[in-house]
Write a protein that holds these residues in place. Structure first.
Motif: not given
Length: 254
Positions: A144-147, A208-213, A217-221
């Motif tokens: 369920g991770c929208s990223l 900041q550019l994409l207005h992420l919450t 860095y979690m993408l490293d995992v």
């Protein structure tokens, strides 16, 4: 080979440097649980992780690392707003086009071998390897991770590399390049850049550019998980243990 050296070689998720070593077996963790935990980490906690990959890590106190982390994040966020205002858009594809970047999207690196996610090559070339995007996007339903949605992931990877392009263009005045640490003074002064500041700022820039919450860095995992679950569990275990350890130190000082 020590644990940190192994992970330094395996996991430089956005630059793809190094070769994958053999790893011990790590405890299995549900992907959704990892996502929830990683989403909760603060910039300070991700800064600890970033500095654990820094070649000069031993030169700094915890307080210094926190200050460097704060300034690098501020640099990335400020630059994101400047770029969005300068070019009149936050759309990464439009930004890349207006900045004169050539964006290539092959499936995998030529020759194979290494797992690469994205890279910037001077002066104007950004490559996003779509194999990692395809694999990671298949995990969305599971966690369920929208990223990890394909478009979102492409935007994050592109934004990250756009930072490096802008950083290179402004190398003489940008914080991530001008901040130096003195390695020694005699018989002459030798100062070095702090390489992890660039990655910290690039993550903050993308967020900041994409207005992420949550932190990219979690993408490293998560990107590693799509290729090697055990390696991802190992990195996750390291990041959690690192921050729990630091939290215990801080609690003992109160």
């Amino acid at each position: 080979m020590g644990k940190q050296e192994k992970w330094n070689r395996l996991l430089d998720a956005f630059s793809g440097k190094g070769t994958a070593p053999s790893c011990p077996e790590y405890p299995e963790v549900e992907l959704s649980e990892m996502v929830r935990t990683l989403e909760g980490f603060s910039e300070k906690e991700w800064g600890r992780y970033a500095f654990s990959r820094e070649p000069l890590e031993g030169k700094f106190s915890e307080a210094q690392k926190e200050e460097y982390t704060r300034k690098a994040n501020e640099c990335g966020r400020t630059l994101a707003e400047q770029i969005a205002k300068e070019y009149g858009t936050r759309d990464t594809k439009k930004l890349a086009e207006k900045m004169g970047m050539k964006v290539k999207m092959p499936k995998v690196p030529v020759g194979g071998g290494l797992v690469l996610f994205a890279q910037y090559v001077e002066p104007d070339e950004i490559t996003i390897f779509t194999d990692c995007v395809d694999k990671a996007s298949e995990l969305v339903e599971e966690c369920g991770c929208s990223l990890l949605k394909r478009e979102n992931l492409m935007n994050v990877l592109l934004a990250h590399e756009l930072f490096h392009a802008v950083e290179e263009k402004h190398a003489k005045e940008i914080y991530t390049r001008t901040e130096k640490v003195e390695l020694w003074r005699k018989p002459f002064s030798n100062k070095s850049s702090i390489s992890c500041l660039s990655e910290i700022a690039a993550m903050a820039f993308a967020a900041q550019l994409l207005h992420l919450t949550v932190s990219p860095y979690m993408l490293d995992v998560l990107l590693v998980y799509s290729y090697d679950k055990n390696a991802a569990w190992g990195l996750y275990d390291e990041i959690v243990s690192m921050n729990n350890y630091n939290l215990k130190i801080m609690s003992s000082l109160i």
